[in-house]
Design a protein around this motif. Structure first.
Motif, mmCIF file in Angstrom:
data_model
loop_
_atom_site.group_PDB
_atom_site.id
_atom_site.type_symbol
_atom_site.label_atom_id
_atom_site.label_comp_id
_atom_site.label_asym_id
_atom_site.label_seq_id
_atom_site.Cartn_x
_atom_site.Cartn_y
_atom_site.Cartn_z
ATOM 1 N N HIS A 73 0.700 -1.192 -0.350
ATOM 2 C CA HIS A 73 -0.516 0.173 -0.273
ATOM 3 C C HIS A 73 0.559 0.948 0.414
ATOM 4 N N LEU A 76 -0.561 4.647 1.049
ATOM 5 C CA LEU A 76 -0.947 5.593 1.836
ATOM 6 C C LEU A 76 -0.026 5.701 2.730
ATOM 7 N N HIS A 117 -1.013 7.462 12.455
ATOM 8 C CA HIS A 117 -0.375 6.240 12.050
ATOM 9 C C HIS A 117 0.628 5.486 12.498
ATOM 10 N N TYR A 151 -4.377 -0.854 9.465
ATOM 11 C CA TYR A 151 -5.473 0.485 8.530
ATOM 12 C C TYR A 151 -7.506 -0.767 8.816
#
Length: 540
Positions: A73, A76, A117, A151
């Motif tokens: 990903h 992201l 995050h 996520y």
């Protein structure tokens, strides 16, 4: 005498101590014209064939085909400049998490979002303290959201819960779960669709989490792709792309900033519009390509929310009828469906849907099941019969083995990521990181796949081990097959793209426990060096 086609592009000859071309026989050298390999064989032979060619000798290095991450990903990370990094290496305790968010809140205008995050509950000391109450300590004047590394979950403070439309008496949404304390009050933890739709904008809702400008995201993407290059990755499939992400990739391609070839899996909610425009799997070029359509049926294997018969049942993200309808529509439109399914129950539901769609509409689509973490021999045979490609995690046994044991027990953990079972059933097996949900480095994945040893030293399923050659095949030949590009990627041979990596040692001869200690020296994509640890090669 061999007849060669007329070659007009300038030729570059390259050689190394060993070229692990994944062909038989292995060549001593390669001839490159433009982005492709045009010849392979002995060094002296190629020098005679192309006397005016540029010559590059990589000395004692070992050359292998470019490593290909079939599921990650990168997009992201294009918002990372706006977020606080809560990785355990940066914030090892719950208190450190709170302090990092408070620092970001102090320089964020009142009322605007404060987001962190890379939070890992299992690796953060007192990680379970990161809840609504702790985030309220960070700020009551800002919505505060902590995104889990997977996520698949997040944690929200009171203001963020209100912004998402949640109250203490809110019911769990379809495909999601709201965490609660002993008194039944929301504790701030939001799982699966409960956070994806409320905060990321899935399900047709407007995203609440802030995004930077296009220019900022393109710059961040280039930085992220450099990390992939430094790990030896020359191709990557971004496994969940929204239209805004698609625009980022297109702009990066336009500016010449792609240093790895990218395949995109479009999020299923946008597929009907794409299909109306005639877009289908294979659209694009060899740098940026529409690979398929992504959907998700269950939760995270490392987070304990996959839909399975072991441990807690997990979370089913899509109702059966939605799974069946979406698979049928994508299949009928001639595109590849790539369905996230970890648990054995989820994998079975997806296989049912694919087999049903194949009975209704004939056609070879080479569908995929992303992760496919729990699959026995019978399931592997079903996958083979349906022509479905499983895309298992590469390094998860090593990196998340402790979570597998915690959530599903040792017996089930030993069967997860069943690379050997897949290979023995005749399946092509790709290599994938799921980065940032797992480690980026393919060489660490090769160690995990060949040793099945978790970080604490526990061996989980020795019978699922691969040889080093099989593991390297996964990250080259297997990943190319998963994206339908096996005719141009995965091996170093005439006609193939000139994508390769130089390593300081031979991955097929070192001790498997040392595979992650190998050092990439340089990465070439399309006959051009895109990354180097230092200046490589001697040009004459």
């Amino acid at each position: 005498m061999t007849e060669y086609p007329l070659i007009e592009a300038p030729i570059t000859l390259v050689r190394a101590r060993r070229i692990r071309s994944l062909t038989d026989p292995e060549p001593e050298a390669l001839a490159i014209a433009g982005e492709r390999i045009v010849d392979a064989g002995g060094w002296d032979t190629l020098r005679g064939r192309f006397p005016r060619a540029r010559q590059v000798d990589f000395g004692s290095a070992t050359m292998v085909p470019g490593l290909n991450d079939a599921h990650a990903h990168p997009s992201l990370h294009t918002s990372e400049d706006l977020y606080a990094d809560l990785a355990p290496t940066s914030t090892p305790t719950a208190t450190a998490v709170r302090d990092a968010l408070a620092e970001l809140a102090a320089r964020t205008p009142e009322g605007e979002w404060v987001v962190g995050h890379n939070f890992d509950l299992s690796r953060t000391r007192d990680g379970d303290r990161v809840d609504r109450a702790l985030l309220d300590e960070v700020s009551r004047r800002h919505p505060v959201l902590v995104i889990h590394y997977s996520y698949h979950a997040a944690v929200a403070n009171s203001a963020a819960l209100r912004a998402g439309g949640y109250r203490d008496d809110s019911a769990d949404p379809v495909g999601g779960r709201l965490g609660r304390d002993a008194a039944g009050r929301l504790d701030g933890v939001v799982h699966e669709r409960a956070w994806m739709e409320a905060y990321l904008g899935h399900g047709g809702r407007q995203a609440l989490v802030p995004h930077p400008t296009l220019d900022t995201r393109v710059t961040a993407l280039a930085r992220t792709l450099e990390r992939f290059n430094a790990a030896g990755v020359t191709s990557v499939c971004d496994a969940m792309v929204h239209p805004d992400d698609w625009r980022v990739y297109q702009e990066a391609h336009r500016r010449g900033l792609l240093t790895a070839r990218v395949g995109m899996l479009l999020w299923y909610e946008f597929f009907r519009h794409a299909a109306e425009l005639g877009m289908a799997t294979g659209l694009g070029d060899e740098w940026l390509r529409f690979t398929g359509v992504k959907m998700m049926t269950d939760g995270a294997s490392s987070g304990g929310t996959c839909l399975c018969t072991a441990g807690a049942r997990g979370i089913q993200l899509m109702p059966d009828e939605e799974i069946d309808r979406t698979v049928r529509e994508v299949h009928a439109a001639g595109s590849t469906v790539a369905v996230h399914a970890n648990g054995d129950i989820a994998v079975g539901k997806v296989l049912d849907a694919i087999e049903s769609a194949q009975r209704e509409v004939a056609g070879n689509r080479r569908h995929r099941i992303e992760h496919c973490s729990m699959a026995d021999t019978a399931t592997a045979r079903r996958l083979h019969g349906a022509g479905v490609v499983p895309v298992p995690f590469g390094a998860f046994v090593h990196y998340h083995g402790h979570n597998f044991v915690k959530h599903y027990g040792h017996e089930t953990a030993a069967t997860m990521c069943p690379h050997r079972t897949f290979l023995d059933a005749g399946l092509a097996v790709p290599g994938s990181s799921d980065y940032p949900c797992g480690p980026l480095e393919p060489l660490l994945a090769l160690r995990s796949m060949t040793t099945r040893r978790a970080q604490d030293g526990t061996v989980l399923g020795a019978g699922e081990r691969l040889s080093a050659t099989e593991a390297l095949h996964a990250y080259t030949v297997g990943s190319a097959y998963a994206s339908g590009e096996e005719t141009v990627k995965g091996r170093l041979a005439p006609g193939m793209l000139a994508d390769f990596v130089l390593l300081d040692q031979d991955p097929l001869t070192v001790e498997p426990t040392r595979l992650d200690a190998l050092r990439p020296l340089a990465t070439w994509v399309g006959g051009r060096q895109v990354w180097a640890a230092d200046q490589q090669g001697e040009t004459s």
